[in-house]
Design a protein around this motif. Structure first.
Motif, PDB file in Angstrom:
ATOM      1  N   LEU A 257     127.931 -13.166  12.073  1.00 31.59           N
ATOM      2  CA  LEU A 257     126.813 -12.354  11.603  1.00 31.59           C
ATOM      3  C   LEU A 257     127.225 -11.090  10.854  1.00 31.59           C
ATOM      4  O   LEU A 257     126.762 -10.850   9.737  1.00 31.59           O
ATOM      5  CB  LEU A 257     125.920 -11.959  12.795  1.00 31.59           C
ATOM      6  CG  LEU A 257     125.232 -13.095  13.540  1.00 31.59           C
ATOM      7  CD1 LEU A 257     124.556 -12.567  14.799  1.00 31.59           C
ATOM      8  CD2 LEU A 257     124.217 -13.787  12.634  1.00 31.59           C
ATOM      9  N   THR A 340     123.333 -16.053   6.705  1.00 30.03           N
ATOM     10  CA  THR A 340     122.680 -15.444   7.862  1.00 30.03           C
ATOM     11  C   THR A 340     121.200 -15.236   7.582  1.00 30.03           C
ATOM     12  O   THR A 340     120.771 -15.125   6.428  1.00 30.03           O
ATOM     13  CB  THR A 340     123.297 -14.075   8.233  1.00 30.03           C
ATOM     14  OG1 THR A 340     122.791 -13.060   7.357  1.00 30.03           O
ATOM     15  CG2 THR A 340     124.809 -14.093   8.152  1.00 30.03           C
ATOM     16  N   SER A 342     117.841 -13.080   9.825  1.00 33.19           N
ATOM     17  CA  SER A 342     117.535 -12.315  11.037  1.00 33.19           C
ATOM     18  C   SER A 342     116.175 -11.646  10.914  1.00 33.19           C
ATOM     19  O   SER A 342     115.677 -11.379   9.812  1.00 33.19           O
ATOM     20  CB  SER A 342     118.604 -11.248  11.298  1.00 33.19           C
ATOM     21  OG  SER A 342     118.624 -10.285  10.263  1.00 33.19           O
ATOM     22  N   THR A 358     116.076  -8.330  18.341  1.00 36.35           N
ATOM     23  CA  THR A 358     116.609  -8.956  17.136  1.00 36.35           C
ATOM     24  C   THR A 358     116.897 -10.426  17.416  1.00 36.35           C
ATOM     25  O   THR A 358     117.549 -10.752  18.411  1.00 36.35           O
ATOM     26  CB  THR A 358     117.892  -8.263  16.650  1.00 36.35           C
ATOM     27  OG1 THR A 358     117.589  -6.947  16.202  1.00 36.35           O
ATOM     28  CG2 THR A 358     118.536  -9.030  15.503  1.00 36.35           C
ATOM     29  N   ALA A 360     118.712 -13.578  15.448  1.00 36.94           N
ATOM     30  CA  ALA A 360     119.576 -13.788  14.278  1.00 36.94           C
ATOM     31  C   ALA A 360     120.268 -15.139  14.355  1.00 36.94           C
ATOM     32  O   ALA A 360     120.562 -15.660  15.448  1.00 36.94           O
ATOM     33  CB  ALA A 360     120.617 -12.675  14.179  1.00 36.94           C
TER      34      ALA A 360
END
Length: 474
Positions: A257, A340, A342, A358, A360
Motif C-alpha cells: 500500500l 491500490t 482506498s 480506512t 484499503a
C-alpha cells in the motif's frame, strides 16, 4: 537543495514553541469567522464560512487522545489564519503525507505559530515499546521510535510555497528493526531480507518543497519535490492516518500500500480543485539502502499516477497505479507494478470524541525473477477516541511469498504464496500536560494461518506490545 529545505522547514518551525498561537477551545463559529487565506494576487482560497464543514467541529476534537506514531502532521483546534491547503484552495486540514489527502474533518495536532512572513508548525513524538511476538518464529525486543517534523508556509509569486522537514532516530534500533510476525518486504543491512521483522525508517524521512498556483477559479496546479519524499502512490501513509497514529506497529500490508513513503527522489505534478485531485510522479523505485543515516542519489526510474476524490468533509477516496523499478536490492532483476484503492472515513462525534476508519486494497505484480505473480493485500483500520481513552483495531489479509526465503535456499516452502490474516486490538490512555501528552497503552494480535505453515509459526500464536509515548499536541 536538501540543506536549504531542511533548514527552512525545521529551523523556521521550531521557534514557534516560544511564540505559538493559542489553540485551545476554538469552536466552529470562531473558525467560520477566520479571514480567508489568500496567496498573493491569486484568486482567494475558499472562505471558511462558505466551506462544507459538516461533521467538522474543531471544538469537539480533543488534543490529548491521539498520536502520530512515526511521522506527519497533527493539528487541531488552532487558529488557521495564514494557512491554506498546500496544493490548492481548500482547508489545510486535508493535507496528509506527501501530496496525499485525508478527510477535511480528520483531527490534527501541532504547535502553530508565525515567524516573519512564514506560518509555521512543529510536531513530534517519542515512543518506548516492549514488543513480544509469540510462537516459534517470534521474538521480543524493547526499543524506541521517534519523529520530529517542521513545516513552514508562505505566499510566493501569487501562489503558496510549503516546506517540510521530517527526521527520526529510528536507525538507533539497529538494522534488524523490531519483531513483527508475518512482516516482510525489505532488507535493512543490504544482505539479509527481513522476515517476521519490521525495518527501521531512515533518519531523514522527508525533505520536501511544494509550490501551488491558481490557474482558474477553483483550479490550482502544483509541483512537489522531495529528497526524500513520497510519490503519488497509495493512500496517506499509515502513520498519518488516525488509526495508524494510535497503533505503534506497522501493518503487514505496508509493502502493498504505502511503502514508498520514504523515497530518495520524488517529483510530482498535478491539478487540484475543491474536491478532486489528479497527479503523477516520477521517483526512485529502489528502497532505502543499508545506510539509514545518509541522503541517497535519486534515480527517477519509476512512475505513478493517482486520482483522489473528497466528496464530503468526512470522506476521502483514492485509486493509484505505479511502476517500481528494481525496488529490492536483494532482487535487482525484479520490477513491481502496484495498484491500490482506498476509502478513509472520519467523523467528529462530540467533545473529545472522534472515529476514523480506512478500508484499503493493494496488489503487487512482480515482473521477472522468482516472484512473477500478483499478490493482494486487504486492510481495515479503525480508531475511536473517547475523551482521554482511544481504542483501535486492525484486520489484514495478505498474500505472502517471502516468509520462507527464495527457492535457492532449499526450503520446500520457499517461494510459495500463503494467504495469512492478522487481527489486532489495543488502546491507550492520555494525560495532557501543557502542549504535550503522555500516553500509556498496549495491544494484542492473533493470526489465521494456513495449515502448511502452522508447524513453523505455531497453531495459534499471540503477540503483544506495551508502550508509553510523549507527543506534541499543541
Amino acid at each position: 537543495m536538501i540543506v536549504r529545505t531542511l533548514a527552512a522547514a525545521v529551523a523556521l518551525a521550531l521557534p514557534v514553541a516560544a511564540q505559538a498561537q493559542s489553540m485551545d477551545g476554538m469552536d466552529h463559529s470562531q473558525h467560520q469567522q477566520a479571514e480567508p487565506a489568500i496567496a498573493g494576487d491569486a484568486p482567494p482560497a475558499e472562505d471558511h464560512s462558505k466551506m462544507d464543514h459538516s461533521g467538522m467541529d474543531h471544538a469537539q476534537m480533543d488534543h490529548s487522545g491521539m498520536d502520530h506514531s512515526m511521522h506527519g502532521m497533527a493539528m487541531g483546534g488552532m487558529d488557521m489564519k495564514g494557512f491554506v491547503g498546500a496544493l490548492g484552495s481548500y482547508s489545510m486540514m486535508r493535507d496528509a503525507s506527501g501530496t496525499a489527502w485525508q478527510p477535511d474533518s480528520a483531527p490534527m495536532w501541532a504547535i502553530m505559530g508565525r515567524l516573519g512572513g512564514w506560518s509555521t508548525m512543529v510536531h513530534g513524538f517519542a515512543t518506548l515499546i516492549h514488543d513480544n511476538q509469540g510462537g516459534p518464529r517470534g521474538d521480543s525486543k524493547t526499543f524506541s521510535t521517534s519523529m520530529l517534523m517542521g513545516m513552514a508556509q508562505r505566499p510566493v509569486g501569487g501562489g503558496t510555497l510549503t516546506l517540510r522537514g521530517m527526521v527520526s532516530l529510528d536507525p538507533l534500533m539497529g538494522k534488524r528493526g523490531y519483531p513483527l510476525l508475518l512482516a516482510s518486504g525489505e532488507s535493512a543491512d543490504g544482505v539479509n531480507k527481513l522476515v517476521d521483522r519490521q525495518h527501521p525508517h531512515d533518519a531523514f524521512m522527508e525533505l520536501s518543497a511544494t509550490y501551488s498556483h491558481p490557474l482558474t477559479e477553483g483550479l490550482s496546479g502544483f509541483v512537489y519535490f522531495g529528497l526524500p519524499g513520497e510519490p503519488a502512490l497509495g493512500p496517506a501513509t499509515f502513520m498519518h492516518r488516525f488509526p495508524g497514529m494510535a497503533n505503534p506497529e506497522a501493518p503487514i500490508s505496508h509493502h502493498w500500500l504505502d511503502s514508498t513513503h520514504v523515497t530518495f527522489g520524488v517529483l510530482t505534478a498535478g491539478l487540484a480543485t475543491k474536491g478532486l485531485k489528479l497527479e503523477g510522479s516520477v521517483f526512485t523505485g529502489r528502497e532505502p539502502d543499508a545506510n539509514r543515516w545518509d541522503i541517497e542519489r535519486p534515480r527517477f526510474d519509476s512512475w505513478s499516477v493517482r486520482a483522489t476524490w473528497n466528496p464530503t468533509a468526512n470522506l476521502s477516496m483514492q485509486v493509484s497505479h505505479g511502476f517500481l523499478k528494481s525496488p529490492e536490492g536483494l532482487h535487482p532483476e525484479e520490477d513491481v507494478r502496484r495498484t491500490t484503492a482506498s476509502v478513509t472515513w472520519n467523523r467528529a462525534l462530540g467533545p473529545k470524541r472522534n472515529w476514523q476508519s480506512t478500508l484499503a486494497w493493494g496488489r503487487n505484480t512482480h515482473l521477472g525473477g522468482d516472484h512473477s505473480h500478483p499478490a493482494d493485500a486487504f486492510l481495515l483500520d479503525s480508531a475511536l477516541q473517547l475523551g482521554r481513552w482511544t481504542v483501535f483495531g486492525r484486520a489484514e489479509n495478505v498474500d505472502k511469498d517471502e516468509l520462507f526465503g527464495d527457492e535457492a535456499d532449499g526450503n520446500p516452502l520457499a517461494g510459495q504464496v500463503f494467504n495469512v490474516s492478522k487481527f489486532s486490538l489495543g488502546g491507550y490512555h492520555s494525560l495532557p500536560v501543557g502542549k504535550v501528552a503522555f500516553d500509556l497503552g498496549g495491544l494484542v494480535s492473533k493470526y489465521a494461518l494456513p495449515s502448511a505453515i502452522r508447524p513453523a509459526y505455531g497453531s495459534s500464536p499471540t503477540s503483544f506490545m506495551l508502550f508509553t509515548r510523549i507527543r506534541i499536541t499543541g
